[in-house]
Scaffold this active site. Sequence first.
Site, PDB file in Angstrom:
ATOM      1  N   CYS A   1       0.767  -1.237  -0.107  1.00 48.86           N
ATOM      2  CA  CYS A   1      -0.251  -0.074  -0.146  1.00 48.86           C
ATOM      3  C   CYS A   1       0.892   1.136   0.140  1.00 48.86           C
ATOM      4  O   CYS A   1       1.343   1.814   0.968  1.00 48.86           O
ATOM      5  CB  CYS A   1      -0.650   0.109   1.258  1.00 48.86           C
ATOM      6  SG  CYS A   1      -1.994   1.303   1.289  1.00 48.86           S
TER       7      CYS A   1
ATOM      8  N   CYS B   1      -0.542   3.862   2.162  1.00 53.38           N
ATOM      9  CA  CYS B   1      -0.204   3.933   3.715  1.00 53.38           C
ATOM     10  C   CYS B   1       0.967   3.958   3.990  1.00 53.38           C
ATOM     11  O   CYS B   1       1.424   4.563   5.229  1.00 53.38           O
ATOM     12  CB  CYS B   1      -0.544   2.283   3.942  1.00 53.38           C
ATOM     13  SG  CYS B   1      -2.246   1.830   3.517  1.00 53.38           S
ATOM     14  N   ASP B   2       2.200   3.743   3.344  1.00 48.95           N
ATOM     15  CA  ASP B   2       3.514   3.456   3.659  1.00 48.95           C
ATOM     16  C   ASP B   2       4.448   4.346   3.167  1.00 48.95           C
ATOM     17  O   ASP B   2       5.800   4.320   3.359  1.00 48.95           O
ATOM     18  CB  ASP B   2       4.073   2.264   3.525  1.00 48.95           C
ATOM     19  CG  ASP B   2       3.042   1.328   4.582  1.00 48.95           C
ATOM     20  OD1 ASP B   2       2.727   1.647   5.704  1.00 48.95           O
ATOM     21  OD2 ASP B   2       2.924  -0.013   4.304  1.00 48.95           O
TER      22      ASP B   2
END
Length: 328
Positions: A137, A140-141
């Site tokens: 992701c 997300c990261d």
Amino acid sequence: MSTPSQVHKVIIIGSGPAGYTAALYAARANLAPVVFAGSLSGGQLMLTTEVENFPGFINGIMGPELMESFREQAERFGAMVRYEDVIQVDFSQRPFLVATEDEEYYSHSVIIATGASAQWLGLENEARLRGRGVSSCATCDGSFFRNVEIAVIGGGDTAMEEATFLTRFASKVHVIHRRDHLRASKTMQERAFGNPKIDFIWDSVVEDVVGEETVTGLHLRNLKTGAVHTLPVSALFVAIGHHPNTELFKGQIDMDPAGYITVLENTSTNVPGVFAAGDVHDTRYKQAITAAGDGSKAALDAEKYLEEHALGVETTTAGTTPEPVTSY
């Protein structure tokens, strides 16, 4: 297996952000939801380290800690969490049947929140370094990898979208693809080819991920020449697709060709009284916050459904199975 006497108002299958948020809303509505969290509860956030983009946590929060808070908040209002895997459902009878290995449960409504799982490469060190440089992701990261070189695996729209997004943070993004051409749409290809931060490595596969505590590189093999070399990178983003966790519901409910549950209106499925929330039907966003929002909507939809049909907690004669009916 014995048949329980109680018929529940709401059963929730799944324990990620969608499942636990549905449980919170249903519990606060006095629906006494039963949540089947499974033997591995918490969803994909249990595999995530720091979460920085969930509202309300200024300094971020660890994924497992966030999911623990979700669960505790739902339980505070009376949600009953069971760490059992559901092995069978029957949506052709009413009340609906939800069975685990040890027991059968009945409910007037069911919320499906089993999510979707990222497809991984299956490499020796991939799982070990997941959350420490290996991710599925970018949203997300990606922000954890500023001004370093990183790699993206894949050749479709998702991979191009992830790679383009990651150029906001990384000094260079290497897109590794097993073929000599992309299968992404023309628009996504043009966008990626036109980005000076994106470099393409063709006809190549990742043999393994390198690193002890964090990712430090990738072992690559060229499929045409057989040549092997190590690419120094600080992160690997795997963008080869997701698969919905819907095997349990096949033949019970409508799905699209990829196996995602089809939602007709709001969170309603083609079976009245059965609702879907989160990544189990979401083919686009796949974020914790959108899954949580879906969970709240599914609980509100279930509450409205129960009110419209005047369905309270009822009892059946122990040892008997409720008679199938076509609809309420």
